[in-house]
Write a protein that holds these residues in place. Structure first.
Motif, PDB file in Angstrom:
ATOM      1  N   ASP A 107      37.901  27.981  39.819  1.00  0.00           N
ATOM      2  CA  ASP A 107      38.877  29.035  39.579  1.00  0.00           C
ATOM      3  C   ASP A 107      38.616  30.260  40.450  1.00  0.00           C
ATOM      4  OD1 ASP A 107      40.131  27.489  37.671  1.00  0.00           O
ATOM      5  OD2 ASP A 107      38.989  28.349  36.002  1.00  0.00           O
ATOM      6  N   GLU A 159      46.579  39.411  43.957  1.00  0.00           N
ATOM      7  CA  GLU A 159      46.662  40.175  42.717  1.00  0.00           C
ATOM      8  C   GLU A 159      46.767  41.665  43.006  1.00  0.00           C
ATOM      9  OE1 GLU A 159      43.314  39.220  40.288  1.00  0.00           O
ATOM     10  OE2 GLU A 159      43.711  37.070  40.353  1.00  0.00           O
ATOM     11  N   SER A 202      41.110  31.384  43.642  1.00  0.00           N
ATOM     12  CA  SER A 202      41.936  32.530  43.279  1.00  0.00           C
ATOM     13  C   SER A 202      42.191  33.393  44.501  1.00  0.00           C
ATOM     14  CB  SER A 202      41.257  33.361  42.186  1.00  0.00           C
ATOM     15  OG  SER A 202      40.129  34.015  42.711  1.00  0.00           O
ATOM     16  N   SER A 203      43.234  34.201  44.404  1.00  0.00           N
ATOM     17  CA  SER A 203      43.576  35.102  45.503  1.00  0.00           C
ATOM     18  C   SER A 203      43.532  36.528  44.987  1.00  0.00           C
ATOM     19  CB  SER A 203      44.958  34.766  46.048  1.00  0.00           C
ATOM     20  OG  SER A 203      45.352  35.729  46.981  1.00  0.00           O
ATOM     21  N   ARG A 204      42.389  37.147  45.093  1.00  0.00           N
ATOM     22  CA  ARG A 204      42.240  38.519  44.628  1.00  0.00           C
ATOM     23  C   ARG A 204      43.136  39.470  45.420  1.00  0.00           C
ATOM     24  NH1 ARG A 204      39.585  41.795  41.457  1.00  0.00           N
ATOM     25  NH2 ARG A 204      38.612  43.701  42.208  1.00  0.00           N
TER      26      ARG A 204
END
Length: 55
Positions: A36, A45, A40-42
């Motif tokens: 995860d 976000e 994920s693509s911080r």
């Protein structure tokens, strides 16, 4: 041995060392972080939060 042959062997050796380093780093990162976190693509976000604040 010719100079070019020595350089060729040196390049192959450097390539093998780089590949080995990448393999070791991959294993280390894979065991340290969950899927995860890695997928994920911080940045995405943060962009979404910035767009919401400007509306």
């Amino acid at each position: 041995m010719e100079t070019w042959q020595i350089l060729e062997y040196a390049a192959w050796g450097a390539s093998a060392l780089l590949g080995l380093y990448m393999l070791i780093d991959w294993m280390k990162v894979d065991s340290s972080y969950s899927e995860d976190v890695l997928t994920s693509s911080r940045e995405g976000e943060l962009e979404a939060m910035t767009e919401e604040q400007h509306r």
